[in-house]
Design an enzyme around this catalytic site. Structure first.
Site, PDB file in Angstrom:
ATOM      1  N   GLU A 136      -7.812 -34.218  68.737  1.00  0.00           N
ATOM      2  CA  GLU A 136      -8.920 -33.160  69.040  1.00  0.00           C
ATOM      3  C   GLU A 136      -8.260 -31.787  68.656  1.00  0.00           C
ATOM      4  OE1 GLU A 136     -10.196 -34.931  73.534  1.00  0.00           O
ATOM      5  OE2 GLU A 136      -9.264 -33.158  73.485  1.00  0.00           O
ATOM      6  N   CYS A 149      -6.522 -24.537  67.614  1.00  0.00           N
ATOM      7  CA  CYS A 149      -5.460 -25.034  68.277  1.00  0.00           C
ATOM      8  C   CYS A 149      -5.626 -26.323  67.613  1.00  0.00           C
ATOM      9  CB  CYS A 149      -5.771 -24.916  69.568  1.00  0.00           C
ATOM     10  SG  CYS A 149      -4.651 -25.927  70.689  1.00  0.00           S
ATOM     11  N   CYS A 156       1.303 -37.965  72.720  1.00  0.00           N
ATOM     12  CA  CYS A 156       2.575 -37.199  72.527  1.00  0.00           C
ATOM     13  C   CYS A 156       3.752 -38.108  73.425  1.00  0.00           C
ATOM     14  CB  CYS A 156       2.362 -35.654  73.443  1.00  0.00           C
ATOM     15  SG  CYS A 156       3.785 -34.944  73.444  1.00  0.00           S
ATOM     16  N   CYS A 160       5.401 -34.837  79.345  1.00  0.00           N
ATOM     17  CA  CYS A 160       5.351 -33.802  80.760  1.00  0.00           C
ATOM     18  C   CYS A 160       4.245 -34.390  81.700  1.00  0.00           C
ATOM     19  CB  CYS A 160       4.814 -32.443  80.043  1.00  0.00           C
ATOM     20  SG  CYS A 160       6.058 -31.833  78.836  1.00  0.00           S
ATOM     21  N   CYS A 163       0.525 -32.756  81.991  1.00  0.00           N
ATOM     22  CA  CYS A 163      -0.236 -32.602  80.556  1.00  0.00           C
ATOM     23  C   CYS A 163      -0.743 -33.885  80.600  1.00  0.00           C
ATOM     24  CB  CYS A 163       0.723 -32.193  79.384  1.00  0.00           C
ATOM     25  SG  CYS A 163      -0.125 -32.250  77.795  1.00  0.00           S
ATOM     26  N   CYS A 399      -5.228 -25.776  77.356  1.00  0.00           N
ATOM     27  CA  CYS A 399      -4.211 -26.260  77.332  1.00  0.00           C
ATOM     28  C   CYS A 399      -3.877 -27.326  78.317  1.00  0.00           C
ATOM     29  CB  CYS A 399      -3.090 -25.177  77.844  1.00  0.00           C
ATOM     30  SG  CYS A 399      -3.271 -23.858  76.957  1.00  0.00           S
TER      31      CYS A 399
HETATM   32  N1  SAH Z   1       3.865 -30.069  72.404  1.00  0.00           N
HETATM   33  C1  SAH Z   1       3.664 -28.696  72.581  1.00  0.00           C
HETATM   34  C2  SAH Z   1       2.421 -28.105  72.643  1.00  0.00           C
HETATM   35  C3  SAH Z   1       1.692 -28.556  73.983  1.00  0.00           C
HETATM   36  S1  SAH Z   1       0.256 -27.822  74.449  1.00  0.00           S
HETATM   37  C4  SAH Z   1       4.602 -28.036  73.832  1.00  0.00           C
HETATM   38  O1  SAH Z   1       4.812 -28.745  74.715  1.00  0.00           O
HETATM   39  O2  SAH Z   1       4.712 -26.763  73.591  1.00  0.00           O
HETATM   40  C5  SAH Z   1       0.593 -25.916  74.817  1.00  0.00           C
HETATM   41  C6  SAH Z   1       0.979 -25.417  75.993  1.00  0.00           C
HETATM   42  O3  SAH Z   1       0.083 -26.025  76.954  1.00  0.00           O
HETATM   43  C7  SAH Z   1       2.360 -26.208  76.297  1.00  0.00           C
HETATM   44  O4  SAH Z   1       3.196 -24.971  76.817  1.00  0.00           O
HETATM   45  C8  SAH Z   1       2.220 -27.030  77.456  1.00  0.00           C
HETATM   46  O5  SAH Z   1       3.390 -27.139  78.556  1.00  0.00           O
HETATM   47  C9  SAH Z   1       0.872 -26.259  78.149  1.00  0.00           C
HETATM   48  N2  SAH Z   1       0.066 -27.248  78.993  1.00  0.00           N
HETATM   49  C10 SAH Z   1       0.192 -28.492  78.977  1.00  0.00           C
HETATM   50  N3  SAH Z   1      -0.435 -28.922  80.047  1.00  0.00           N
HETATM   51  C11 SAH Z   1      -1.076 -27.991  80.667  1.00  0.00           C
HETATM   52  C12 SAH Z   1      -1.625 -27.797  81.628  1.00  0.00           C
HETATM   53  N4  SAH Z   1      -2.540 -29.019  82.475  1.00  0.00           N
HETATM   54  N5  SAH Z   1      -2.188 -26.483  82.301  1.00  0.00           N
HETATM   55  C13 SAH Z   1      -1.604 -25.514  81.681  1.00  0.00           C
HETATM   56  N6  SAH Z   1      -0.877 -25.570  80.464  1.00  0.00           N
HETATM   57  C14 SAH Z   1      -0.456 -26.863  80.241  1.00  0.00           C
END
Ligand code: SAH
Length: 407
Positions: A136, A149, A156, A160, A163, A399
């Site tokens: 996406e 974005c 991934c 985490c 996420c 995010c």
């Molecule tokens: N792999 C990269 C990009 C991830 S997405 C990274 O981890 O930085 C970008 C941001 O969104 C990251 O900081 C990630 O931790 C955050 N993120 C992931 N899930 C989220 C959620 N449910 N709510 C808010 N931010 C989130």
């Protein structure tokens, strides 16, 4: 990333082509804390002009039996004029146009679904890659900038738990051209004036018609797919017609904190902005929220971010998703500020992100009052702090909500 509060608008599917059979997620969901660095699938999309640097393009064109200068002409069509159809490439002899396009500009992304929110200002696209993997990208239009974005991996491996992408596991790395294509598609959409949704016409003058910012915050950990990501950064920043001619300052690389890759990126000489997904200032909690912390600790990640600043001169962002009763306590704001200030002043700012809901997760965003207090404490200790806009949460485009396999 964005710092303007959007007004959530209705959700509209602007194009839903004939139903397609969506493949089931191809990988098992990761176990708690499990990290995956090696993609189970190779991917191998068809070769594409955007995978190659200018010298390689010339060699590729010559290898196909054509004159070397055709590479520059093709690059002009792709990166500068943003045209797709061979008919529009009138400086190429008719007899070779279709062949060159088929071999060097094959379509890599098939649109599956396009969803809009925020009165048409946020557009989420779901793409199918040549092997059925789904990814996406999200295009966000603001008064003075347009941010895309992009995804860098299908799924991934960083796991985490808050996420959606992390919970899906890693399917495969994307190629440089697959990453670049997301931006080129967006650029064509803006240029072509086909954005006839919502009130886009009305604010066309205030929002630029070109992509100004690229954030590697879609699906995937781009630094775990380093070569493809750096190739994409070069295509984005190389002057036209070799690349898209965008400023490195408009690019943000977001990472869980792969320390050796952060140092490698600093040494590339392309001053993109680095964003570190910290989410907790103490190892005990970060081990749980960002499992890579068991490899590189909070202090090691912050040290790498600080080195990135000293080498590139670019102020680093610290991302901090605020999760109710998990990481939003006042003492954690104080500890975060202390750790950042211990390295110096003026090198960093913090981006708290209200947690976006993801399927199956028990966690929610912090109370607004708790969020305000967290921000107040950071600022009181001299740390510049801006709460991040969460565009697109109503279309699962915000995010942490990107999980194309279930889109
Ligand atoms: N792999 C990269 C990009 C991830 S997405 C990274 O981890 O930085 C970008 C941001 O969104 C990251 O900081 C990630 O931790 C955050 N993120 C992931 N899930 C989220 C959620 N449910 N709510 C808010 N931010 C989130």
């Amino acid at each position: 990333m964005p710092d303007v509060e959007p007004t959530p608008g209705p959700i509209t599917a602007i194009s839903t082509p004939a139903p397609v059979a969506l493949p089931a997620p191809s990988v098992a969901r990761p176990k708690r804390g499990e990290l995956t660095f090696t993609a189970p699938r190779a991917g191998k999309p068809p070769p594409h002009l955007a995978d190659l640097d200018p010298a390689e393009r010339k060699a590729a064109v010559e290898g196909l039996g054509h004159k070397g200068f055709r590479a520059k002409q093709l690059s002009t069509h792709y990166f500068e004029r943003l045209v797709e159809s061979p008919q529009e490439m009138t400086d190429l002899p008719k007899s070779i146009r279709a062949d060159l396009v088929a071999r060097l500009l094959p379509p890599l992304l098939t649109p599956i679904r396009t969803l809009t929110a925020d009165n048409g200002r946020t557009i989420k696209s779901v793409w199918r890659l040549h092997d059925g993997a789904l990814v996406e990208s999200v295009l966000m239009r603001y008064p003075r900038r347009v941010t895309i974005c992009v995804s860098s991996q299908a799924g991934c491996g960083m796991n985490c738990p808050f996420c959606a992408t992390g919970q899906e596991g890693l399917t495969r790395n994307m190629s440089t051209a697959e990453i670049v294509e997301q931006i080129v598609h967006a650029a064509r959409l803006l240029k072509g004036g086909t954005l006839d949704v919502g009130d886009i016409e009305a604010d066309a003058q205030s929002s630029p018609l070109r992509v100004s910012n690229v954030v590697f915050m879609g699906m995937g950990e781009a630094l775990a797919n380093y070569d493809a990501a750096i190739g994409a950064i070069r295509r984005i920043t190389d002057p036209t017609p070799d690349g898209l001619g965008m400023s490195a300052r408009g690019i943000t690389m977001s990472t869980v904190g792969l320390v050796p890759a952060i140092d490698k990126l600093a040494a590339e000489g392309i001053p993109v902005t680095l964003a570190l997904s910290l989410h907790a200032p103490d190892d005990k909690l970060r081990d749980e929220l960002v499992p890579i912390n068991t490899r590189w600790s909070v202090d090691e990640a912050i040290d790498a971010a600080y080195r990135y600043f000293t080498v590139t001169g670019r102020r680093v962002s610290i991302e901090y998703a605020l999760i109710r009763d998990m990481n939003d306590q006042g003492w954690r704001a104080d500890l975060l500020a202390a750790k950042l200030n211990a390295r110096g002043r003026g090198w960093v700012h913090v981006n708290p992100i209200p947690l976006n809901p993801t399927p199956g997760s028990m966690w929610t965003a912090s109370d607004p009052g708790v969020e305000r207090e967290f921000v107040r404490r950071l600022r009181a200790l001299g740390v510049p702090t801006t709460v991040r806009d969460t565009r697109g949460s109503d279309i699962d485009g915000a995010c942490g909500q990107l999980a194309a396999a279930t889109a």
